[in-house]
Design a protein around this motif. Structure first.
Motif, PDB file in Angstrom:
ATOM      1  N   LEU A 193       0.736  -1.145  -0.181  1.00 12.12           N
ATOM      2  CA  LEU A 193      -0.162   0.123  -0.017  1.00 12.12           C
ATOM      3  C   LEU A 193       0.859   1.176  -0.083  1.00 12.12           C
ATOM      4  N   CYS A 194       2.065   1.069   0.810  1.00  5.88           N
ATOM      5  CA  CYS A 194       2.762   2.347   0.492  1.00  5.88           C
ATOM      6  C   CYS A 194       3.394   2.638  -0.659  1.00  5.88           C
ATOM      7  N   ASP A 195       3.755   1.638  -1.514  1.00  7.28           N
ATOM      8  CA  ASP A 195       4.164   1.663  -2.844  1.00  7.28           C
ATOM      9  C   ASP A 195       3.256   1.850  -3.753  1.00  7.28           C
ATOM     10  N   ASP A 196       1.835   1.629  -3.400  1.00  4.35           N
ATOM     11  CA  ASP A 196       0.825   1.852  -4.456  1.00  4.35           C
ATOM     12  C   ASP A 196       0.452   3.681  -4.038  1.00  4.35           C
ATOM     13  N   ASN A 197       0.449   4.071  -2.875  1.00  2.00           N
ATOM     14  CA  ASN A 197       0.238   5.284  -2.617  1.00  2.00           C
ATOM     15  C   ASN A 197       1.422   6.330  -3.189  1.00  2.00           C
ATOM     16  N   LYS A 198       2.696   5.581  -3.460  1.00  9.34           N
ATOM     17  CA  LYS A 198       3.642   6.521  -3.971  1.00  9.34           C
ATOM     18  C   LYS A 198       3.368   6.824  -5.388  1.00  9.34           C
ATOM     19  N   VAL A 199       2.873   5.788  -5.997  1.00  7.97           N
ATOM     20  CA  VAL A 199       2.680   5.602  -7.375  1.00  7.97           C
ATOM     21  C   VAL A 199       1.326   6.567  -7.842  1.00  7.97           C
ATOM     22  N   LEU A 200       0.395   6.605  -6.763  1.00  3.15           N
ATOM     23  CA  LEU A 200      -0.654   7.370  -6.861  1.00  3.15           C
ATOM     24  C   LEU A 200      -0.405   8.997  -6.697  1.00  3.15           C
ATOM     25  N   ALA A 201       0.561   9.369  -6.046  1.00  3.91           N
ATOM     26  CA  ALA A 201       1.093  10.554  -5.795  1.00  3.91           C
ATOM     27  C   ALA A 201       1.760  10.852  -7.090  1.00  3.91           C
ATOM     28  N   ALA A 202       2.464  10.123  -7.748  1.00 10.35           N
ATOM     29  CA  ALA A 202       3.207  10.617  -9.058  1.00 10.35           C
ATOM     30  C   ALA A 202       2.296  10.648 -10.004  1.00 10.35           C
ATOM     31  N   ARG A 203       1.103   9.863 -10.189  1.00 15.85           N
ATOM     32  CA  ARG A 203       0.312  10.011 -11.101  1.00 15.85           C
ATOM     33  C   ARG A 203      -0.625  11.358 -11.006  1.00 15.85           C
ATOM     34  N   LEU A 204      -0.948  11.698  -9.723  1.00 14.91           N
ATOM     35  CA  LEU A 204      -1.563  12.831  -9.531  1.00 14.91           C
ATOM     36  C   LEU A 204      -0.865  14.095  -9.945  1.00 14.91           C
ATOM     37  N   ARG A 205       0.825  13.916  -9.677  1.00 14.06           N
ATOM     38  CA  ARG A 205       1.448  14.929 -10.529  1.00 14.06           C
ATOM     39  C   ARG A 205       1.514  15.322 -11.809  1.00 14.06           C
ATOM     40  N   GLU A 206       1.426  14.152 -12.412  1.00 17.64           N
ATOM     41  CA  GLU A 206       1.264  13.982 -14.058  1.00 17.64           C
ATOM     42  C   GLU A 206      -0.055  14.528 -14.429  1.00 17.64           C
ATOM     43  N   ALA A 207      -1.159  14.273 -13.752  1.00 19.98           N
ATOM     44  CA  ALA A 207      -2.469  14.686 -13.910  1.00 19.98           C
ATOM     45  C   ALA A 207      -2.427  16.151 -13.721  1.00 19.98           C
TER      46      ALA A 207
END
Length: 184
Positions: free
Chosen positions: A128-142
């Motif tokens: 879940l820690c890794d998935d949240n890091k991925v989500l943060a990166a994707r939010l930055r892309e958006a």
């Protein structure tokens, strides 16, 4: 006295109505609507996937830290789920259309599911820690897409979600750290 003839006014059929576009007025160009809607729909699919994975791990948590982890994951899943409606409504405000089904989510999500029968609590937290890091990166892309099209409102919402996602990442990281021999 004879009744006047009435004209039968028949509108479009249900199938015709289903094909009608959802035209929401916006000052953004059609390319902006397309690009931002695509970015936000990708986020929405990932958020649904992360919500369900977090809930799954919440339901299947075990071990000596059960209560702490169980409560933390419940709080985090509530926060994640709270993102869904604002994301979808933002897409609609811009004149886009959004996800329509679980199948649509599955085709769009980029965060992997975890269907394992058993996952160690430490592995749950790490995943879940890794998935949240991925989500943060994707939010930055958006956010970058929104900036490129001067969509300040979507960017503003995304900034809050980045902060919330980073907080979840931090909590998951700290909760998953190895303790000393006393468990601290």
């Amino acid at each position: 006295m004879k009744k006047p003839a009435t004209k039968s006014v028949r509108g479009p059929s249900p199938k015709e109505r289903q094909k009608a576009p959802l035209l929401t007025p916006t000052d953004l160009k059609p390319t902006a609507t397309r690009d931002i809607a695509a970015a936000l729909n990708g986020i929405l699919a990932d958020v649904f996937a992360l919500y369900l994975k977090t809930k799954n791990f919440h339901w299947h948590m075990s071990g000596p830290h059960f209560r702490d982890y169980h409560v933390m994951l419940d709080e985090q899943s509530d926060q994640i789920y709270a993102m869904t409606d604002p994301i979808a409504e933002r897409v609609r405000k811009l004149g886009g259309s959004t996800l329509r089904s679980i199948g649509h989510i599955a085709r769009t999500q980029r965060i992997a599911d975890n269907d394992a029968d058993y996952v160690e609590p430490s592995d749950m937290l790490a995943e879940l820690c890794d998935d949240n890091k991925v989500l943060a990166a994707r939010l930055r892309e958006a956010h970058d897409v929104c900036d490129a099209h001067r969509d300040i409102a979507s960017a503003s919402l995304i900034e809050v979600w980045i902060d919330e996602t980073e907080r979840r990442t931090w909590f998951l990281f700290e909760a998953g750290r190895k303790g000393d021999s006393s468990g601290h």
